[in-house]
Design an enzyme around this catalytic site. Structure first.
Site, PDB file in Angstrom:
ATOM      1  CE  LYS A 110      -3.893   2.066   2.556  1.00  0.00           C
ATOM      2  NZ  LYS A 110      -4.831   1.870   3.676  1.00  0.00           N
ATOM      3  CB  SER A 135      -7.754   3.958   2.920  1.00  0.00           C
ATOM      4  OG  SER A 135      -7.040   3.230   3.920  1.00  0.00           O
ATOM      5  CB  SER A 168      -8.646   1.077   5.597  1.00  0.00           C
ATOM      6  OG  SER A 168      -9.185   2.356   5.793  1.00  0.00           O
TER       7      SER A 168
END
Length: 427
Positions: A75, A144, A168
């Site tokens: 990420k 996210s 997330s």
């Protein structure tokens, strides 16, 4: 997508078994990303030549690590010294950190193949990126950890790192039809990860199967989490928790959840209803207050600037709230502490708690990553959670079941999740 998933899975197994070459796997990954990326938009940074270089180096290693050749997406809020880390923001576009985050360094040490940086919402907060859902590009992949979930869901990588501050990891896993694992708070070190909310941020993992996330988590947590993955008790005692906002779930999500419970019962597991041991509504309010206090302080540098390069939605949401005073924040932390004690007692005698991972299927459109209402309370409690794919809605979009474990009981929860994954028919 299914054929590509099966082919890549077989190649990963061969590499891990020592009968396949990482270089060949890298070429298959490049082909898969070239094919899917124009529609998916999962990658913030992907360099085919860098992937080939890593593969050659791994093939030449005399000693193979536990993750030898395992492709992993990272990420974009997690630092990498050799790939740009933009934290999902134009403000930091092209930034090259001086070092890897601790979790990335440990992955490399055990031979993982770092595929690239996956798209994150800005600072892992509220402003979505470009990523689309692998089941239907008209829908959000969640956030996210958008790119990580979409890349895994599209069958491109078996595992990707995410984070969770509200929902997330678990929510995008449910939206993309994959396994999501949010460990107990603090189990995996967060050094080198952009801070959003100090007392909530947690490194998460998204994967094809529970075994995939358990293996990687074992390396990152330096604990034998995968050793118990197949050792759950033959008969589990599972509590079902229907929080006060249960009515916000869609009929399709509720139907899939009930069918999953029926299948667990048929497999011999005991299902019991679990009443709220405290005040889950107050816990949710505490989560809101704690984020409202901590986020503007974690992002003080960005907040105190002129907002150049930030998405307006981000800049607006990182401002100091006049409502959330120090006294309100302290009271919220006290509520969270009280609720943790109550839930610790309530979960005694249960192998796991079952609930929903999201209100329903991934919403249509890309302006929102979906509602984290079924995640925030568990994140505030710091408890480990696993989302398992459990079915689909009428439109073919994935739906899931969330398993929650006791604080620190991650190995046991992953064992339970493995057992339930088998019941649900994971391939």
């Amino acid at each position: 997508m299914k054929e590509r998933l099966l082919a890549l899975r077989q190649m990963v197994r061969q590499v891990q078994a020592g009968t396949g070459m990482v270089a060949a796997l890298a070429e298959a990954l490049i082909e898969a990303i070239d094919l899917t990326e124009p529609t998916l938009g999962a990658w913030h940074c992907f360099d085919p030549e860098y992937l080939r270089l890593q593969a050659r180096q791994l093939d030449a290693r005399p000693h193979k690590g536990r993750l030898h050749g395992l492709p992993v997406g990272i990420k974009d809020v997690i630092d990498t010294h050799d790939l740009p880390t933009g934290y999902g923001s134009r403000h930091y576009e092209g930034t090259r950190p001086a070092s890897d985050a601790g979790c990335v360094a440990m992955l490399r040490a055990e031979g993982a193949l770092i595929v690239g940086k996956t798209v994150s919402t800005e600072f892992a907060f509220v402003a979505p990126g470009k990523t689309r859902n692998p089941y239907d590009p008209a829908h959000t992949p969640g956030g996210s950890s958008s790119g990580s979930a979409a890349a895994v869901g599209a069958g491109v990588v078996p595992v990707a790192l995410g984070t969770q501050t509200s929902g997330s990891t678990i929510r995008p896993a449910a939206f993309c039809g994959i396994v999501g694992y949010k460990p107990s708070y603090g189990l995996i070190d967060r050094t080198g990860i952009k801070v959003l909310c100090e007392t909530l941020d947690t490194v998460g993992l998204l994967g094809w199967r529970v075994a995939d996330v358990a293996l990687v988590a074992s390396v990152l947590a330096q604990r034998p989490l995968e050793a118990q993955a197949g050792t759950a008790a033959q008969k589990l005692r599972l509590g079902v928790f229907r929080p006060v906002f249960w009515h916000e779930a869609t009929p399709a999500a509720l139907a899939v959840f009930e069918r999953a419970l029926d299948r667990f019962r048929a497999a011999g597991h005991e299902i019991v209803e679990l009443p709220d041991p405290g005040d889950f509504g107050a816990l949710m309010a505490a989560h809101t207050a704690i984020m409202s206090w901590e986020v503007p302080r974690a992002l003080a540098y960005e907040r105190l600037g002129d907002g150049a390069g930030l998405q307006p939605r981000t800049y607006e949401n990182i401002q100091i709230s006049p409502v959330t005073t120090a006294q309100v924040y302290d009271a919220a932390q006290a509520v969270a502490c009280r609720e943790r004690a109550l839930w610790k007692e309530a979960m005694t005698g249960l192998d796991a708690v079952l609930t929903l991972p999201a209100p329903g299927e991934a919403p249509l459109g890309l302006s929102s990553t979906g509602n984290p209402v079924f995640n925030r309370g568990w994140t505030q409690l710091g408890l480990p959670c696993v989302s398992l794919p459990a079915g689909h809605g009428a439109g073919g979009m994935p739906l899931g079941v969330q398993c929650v474990g006791a604080m620190g009981a991650d190995a046991s929860l992953l064992a339970v999740a493995t057992a339930l994954e088998t019941v649900l028919g994971a391939e």
